[in-house]
Design a protein around this motif. Structure first.
Motif, PDB file in Angstrom:
ATOM      1  N   GLU A   8       7.778  -7.447 -33.475  1.00 29.68           N
ATOM      2  CA  GLU A   8       6.535  -6.666 -33.533  1.00 29.68           C
ATOM      3  C   GLU A   8       6.602  -5.495 -32.544  1.00 29.68           C
ATOM      4  O   GLU A   8       6.238  -4.367 -32.887  1.00 29.68           O
ATOM      5  CB  GLU A   8       5.359  -7.573 -33.175  1.00 29.68           C
ATOM      6  CG  GLU A   8       4.018  -6.936 -33.446  1.00 29.68           C
ATOM      7  CD  GLU A   8       2.876  -7.733 -32.829  1.00 29.68           C
ATOM      8  OE1 GLU A   8       2.967  -8.968 -32.789  1.00 29.68           O
ATOM      9  OE2 GLU A   8       1.903  -7.094 -32.379  1.00 29.68           O
ATOM     10  N   LEU A   9       7.102  -5.792 -31.336  1.00 31.10           N
ATOM     11  CA  LEU A   9       7.256  -4.717 -30.334  1.00 31.10           C
ATOM     12  C   LEU A   9       8.225  -3.656 -30.839  1.00 31.10           C
ATOM     13  O   LEU A   9       7.983  -2.466 -30.711  1.00 31.10           O
ATOM     14  CB  LEU A   9       7.783  -5.302 -29.018  1.00 31.10           C
ATOM     15  CG  LEU A   9       6.779  -5.867 -28.031  1.00 31.10           C
ATOM     16  CD1 LEU A   9       7.480  -6.285 -26.753  1.00 31.10           C
ATOM     17  CD2 LEU A   9       5.714  -4.828 -27.689  1.00 31.10           C
ATOM     18  N   ARG A  10       9.320  -4.129 -31.435  1.00 31.66           N
ATOM     19  CA  ARG A  10      10.336  -3.192 -31.930  1.00 31.66           C
ATOM     20  C   ARG A  10       9.743  -2.291 -33.016  1.00 31.66           C
ATOM     21  O   ARG A  10      10.013  -1.096 -33.064  1.00 31.66           O
ATOM     22  CB  ARG A  10      11.535  -3.982 -32.457  1.00 31.66           C
ATOM     23  CG  ARG A  10      12.852  -3.260 -32.318  1.00 31.66           C
ATOM     24  CD  ARG A  10      14.015  -4.179 -32.566  1.00 31.66           C
ATOM     25  NE  ARG A  10      14.380  -4.959 -31.396  1.00 31.66           N
ATOM     26  CZ  ARG A  10      15.099  -4.504 -30.366  1.00 31.66           C
ATOM     27  NH1 ARG A  10      15.508  -3.250 -30.352  1.00 31.66           N
ATOM     28  NH2 ARG A  10      15.402  -5.278 -29.353  1.00 31.66           N
ATOM     29  N   GLU A  11       8.916  -2.885 -33.865  1.00 29.99           N
ATOM     30  CA  GLU A  11       8.274  -2.101 -34.946  1.00 29.99           C
ATOM     31  C   GLU A  11       7.353  -1.031 -34.367  1.00 29.99           C
ATOM     32  O   GLU A  11       7.315   0.104 -34.835  1.00 29.99           O
ATOM     33  CB  GLU A  11       7.462  -3.028 -35.851  1.00 29.99           C
ATOM     34  CG  GLU A  11       8.265  -3.620 -36.982  1.00 29.99           C
ATOM     35  CD  GLU A  11       7.479  -4.677 -37.721  1.00 29.99           C
ATOM     36  OE1 GLU A  11       6.230  -4.577 -37.784  1.00 29.99           O
ATOM     37  OE2 GLU A  11       8.114  -5.616 -38.224  1.00 29.99           O
ATOM     38  N   ARG A  12       6.621  -1.425 -33.339  1.00 32.39           N
ATOM     39  CA  ARG A  12       5.699  -0.467 -32.702  1.00 32.39           C
ATOM     40  C   ARG A  12       6.482   0.699 -32.086  1.00 32.39           C
ATOM     41  O   ARG A  12       6.092   1.851 -32.201  1.00 32.39           O
ATOM     42  CB  ARG A  12       4.881  -1.155 -31.606  1.00 32.39           C
ATOM     43  CG  ARG A  12       3.729  -1.989 -32.129  1.00 32.39           C
ATOM     44  CD  ARG A  12       3.047  -2.674 -30.973  1.00 32.39           C
ATOM     45  NE  ARG A  12       1.998  -3.563 -31.388  1.00 32.39           N
ATOM     46  CZ  ARG A  12       0.719  -3.216 -31.515  1.00 32.39           C
ATOM     47  NH1 ARG A  12       0.344  -1.991 -31.279  1.00 32.39           N
ATOM     48  NH2 ARG A  12      -0.186  -4.097 -31.881  1.00 32.39           N
ATOM     49  N   PHE A  13       7.584   0.373 -31.429  1.00 35.66           N
ATOM     50  CA  PHE A  13       8.401   1.437 -30.817  1.00 35.66           C
ATOM     51  C   PHE A  13       9.065   2.311 -31.886  1.00 35.66           C
ATOM     52  O   PHE A  13       9.236   3.508 -31.694  1.00 35.66           O
ATOM     53  CB  PHE A  13       9.461   0.830 -29.887  1.00 35.66           C
ATOM     54  CG  PHE A  13       8.950   0.592 -28.491  1.00 35.66           C
ATOM     55  CD1 PHE A  13       8.898   1.624 -27.566  1.00 35.66           C
ATOM     56  CD2 PHE A  13       8.510  -0.659 -28.091  1.00 35.66           C
ATOM     57  CE1 PHE A  13       8.423   1.409 -26.278  1.00 35.66           C
ATOM     58  CE2 PHE A  13       8.027  -0.884 -26.813  1.00 35.66           C
ATOM     59  CZ  PHE A  13       7.982   0.150 -25.902  1.00 35.66           C
ATOM     60  N   THR A  14       9.409   1.693 -33.014  1.00 33.29           N
ATOM     61  CA  THR A  14      10.011   2.475 -34.106  1.00 33.29           C
ATOM     62  C   THR A  14       8.990   3.481 -34.643  1.00 33.29           C
ATOM     63  O   THR A  14       9.322   4.636 -34.923  1.00 33.29           O
ATOM     64  CB  THR A  14      10.486   1.531 -35.233  1.00 33.29           C
ATOM     65  OG1 THR A  14      11.320   0.546 -34.660  1.00 33.29           O
ATOM     66  CG2 THR A  14      11.247   2.286 -36.305  1.00 33.29           C
TER      67      THR A  14
ATOM     68  N   PHE B 128      13.805  -0.923 -26.434  1.00 34.37           N
ATOM     69  CA  PHE B 128      13.130  -0.982 -27.735  1.00 34.37           C
ATOM     70  C   PHE B 128      13.128   0.361 -28.471  1.00 34.37           C
ATOM     71  O   PHE B 128      13.232   0.402 -29.682  1.00 34.37           O
ATOM     72  CB  PHE B 128      11.685  -1.472 -27.559  1.00 34.37           C
ATOM     73  CG  PHE B 128      11.607  -2.936 -27.249  1.00 34.37           C
ATOM     74  CD1 PHE B 128      11.886  -3.875 -28.221  1.00 34.37           C
ATOM     75  CD2 PHE B 128      11.272  -3.373 -25.994  1.00 34.37           C
ATOM     76  CE1 PHE B 128      11.825  -5.230 -27.941  1.00 34.37           C
ATOM     77  CE2 PHE B 128      11.206  -4.722 -25.697  1.00 34.37           C
ATOM     78  CZ  PHE B 128      11.487  -5.651 -26.673  1.00 34.37           C
ATOM     79  N   TYR B 129      12.970   1.441 -27.752  1.00 36.64           N
ATOM     80  CA  TYR B 129      12.871   2.757 -28.387  1.00 36.64           C
ATOM     81  C   TYR B 129      14.263   3.318 -28.662  1.00 36.64           C
ATOM     82  O   TYR B 129      14.539   3.852 -29.724  1.00 36.64           O
ATOM     83  CB  TYR B 129      12.091   3.678 -27.454  1.00 36.64           C
ATOM     84  CG  TYR B 129      11.734   5.061 -27.974  1.00 36.64           C
ATOM     85  CD1 TYR B 129      10.423   5.373 -28.307  1.00 36.64           C
ATOM     86  CD2 TYR B 129      12.684   6.057 -28.074  1.00 36.64           C
ATOM     87  CE1 TYR B 129      10.077   6.648 -28.744  1.00 36.64           C
ATOM     88  CE2 TYR B 129      12.352   7.330 -28.516  1.00 36.64           C
ATOM     89  CZ  TYR B 129      11.047   7.623 -28.844  1.00 36.64           C
ATOM     90  OH  TYR B 129      10.717   8.883 -29.273  1.00 36.64           O
TER      91      TYR B 129
END
Lengths: 113, 168
Positions: A8-14, B128-129
């Motif tokens: 979920e965090l990775r999706e937000r950063f994407t 993450f980014y």
């Protein structure tokens, strides 16, 4: 559970990366601006130079105007301090206390007796 | 690395470098562009050396991080100069116009990230980014692997807590 949280965090950063990419300045423009900085003095350098020049001018004005000003000398030995409460020390007949009476001249005048 | 090869590498890295510069400048687009230009200049003038010990990506990200820190310090110093108000710029921070174009989820993520300590924020951004490993993130941030791991775990927990708190 932990994996899904991380996903979920990775999706937000994407999503954040996608939105940032929409406002990406072109590489050629950024490099050209960088090369332009090499030629032109930076805003900071101009600011420092202007501040230094202002300080030098202020110092010169202070030094030269300081010499023109007429000097007033004060003789410290001649200075008498008058405190605002000095009047409290003034008593009636105070001059009698400051002078010494001349005893030799005091006497009775026989003609007036 | 030849100047031509260097420029090709920089162009390939440009979108990621801009994202990283934005993260280092707290979302301030003008400051990020300024930082990126200064970093490119350092690289092109040979003031930033890429000796091959780390990947070009992590080395250049390190340069961007240091340049952003230098510019932050310079801005703080300008505020003390007597003529600073003549060339004053708005306060650091995300541009309001850009903030309006953000989605709700991204806006919440940015608000939560701002509340994290700088080191934690940097490590999370890099992992993450930028899809870097924790070891590479440690290299960019100039900290040991153990410290980076600690920042990563604490930052992740704090970020999740804040995002969950927003949701409730």
């Amino acid at each position: 559970m932990i994996e899904s949280k991380e996903d979920e965090l990775r999706e937000r950063f994407t999503a954040l990366r996608r939105e940032d990419a929409a406002g990406l300045p072109p590489f050629s423009k950024t490099v050209a601006a960088a090369r332009g900085r090499r030629a032109a003095p930076g805003r900071g350098r101009l600011l420092v130079l202007a501040t230094a020049a202002a300080l030098v001018v202020a110092a010169l004005v202070f030094v030269f105007r300081g010499h023109d000003r007429p000097h007033m000398t004060i003789d410290l030995a001649a200075v008498r301090l008058h405190a605002p409460t000095d009047f409290l020390l003034k008593l009636p007949g105070a001059d009698l206390l400051r002078t010494v009476p001349r005893l030799g001249r005091v006497g009775l005048d026989r003609r007036t007796l | 690395m030849s100047p031509e090869a260097l420029e090709v590498e920089l162009e390939r890295l440009h979108p990621a470098a801009f994202g990283w510069a934005l993260a280092c400048c707290g979302g301030d687009r003008a400051a990020a562009e300024d930082t990126l230009q200064a970093s490119y200049l350092k690289a092109l003038d040979g003031r930033a050396r890429f000796d091959g010990r780390a990947t070009f990506r992590t080395s250049f990200f390190s340069v961007v991080r240091r340049t952003a820190a230098e510019q932050r310090r310079r801005r703080a110093l300008w505020r003390w100069l007597p003529m600073a108000s003549v060339t004053a710029t708005p306060d650091d921070g995300p541009d309001p116009a850009v903030a309006l174009t953000r989605s709700e989820g991204t806006r919440r993520l940015l608000a939560a990230l701002v509340r994290l300590p700088r080191r934690q924020r940097e490590v999370l951004y890099l992992v993450f980014y930028q899809d870097l490993s924790i070891a590479e993130a440690a290299d960019v941030a100039g900290i040991s692997l153990g410290t980076a791991r600690t920042h990563y775990e604490r930052g992740k927990a704090a970020l999740k807590k804040q995002l969950d708190g927003d949701r409730e």
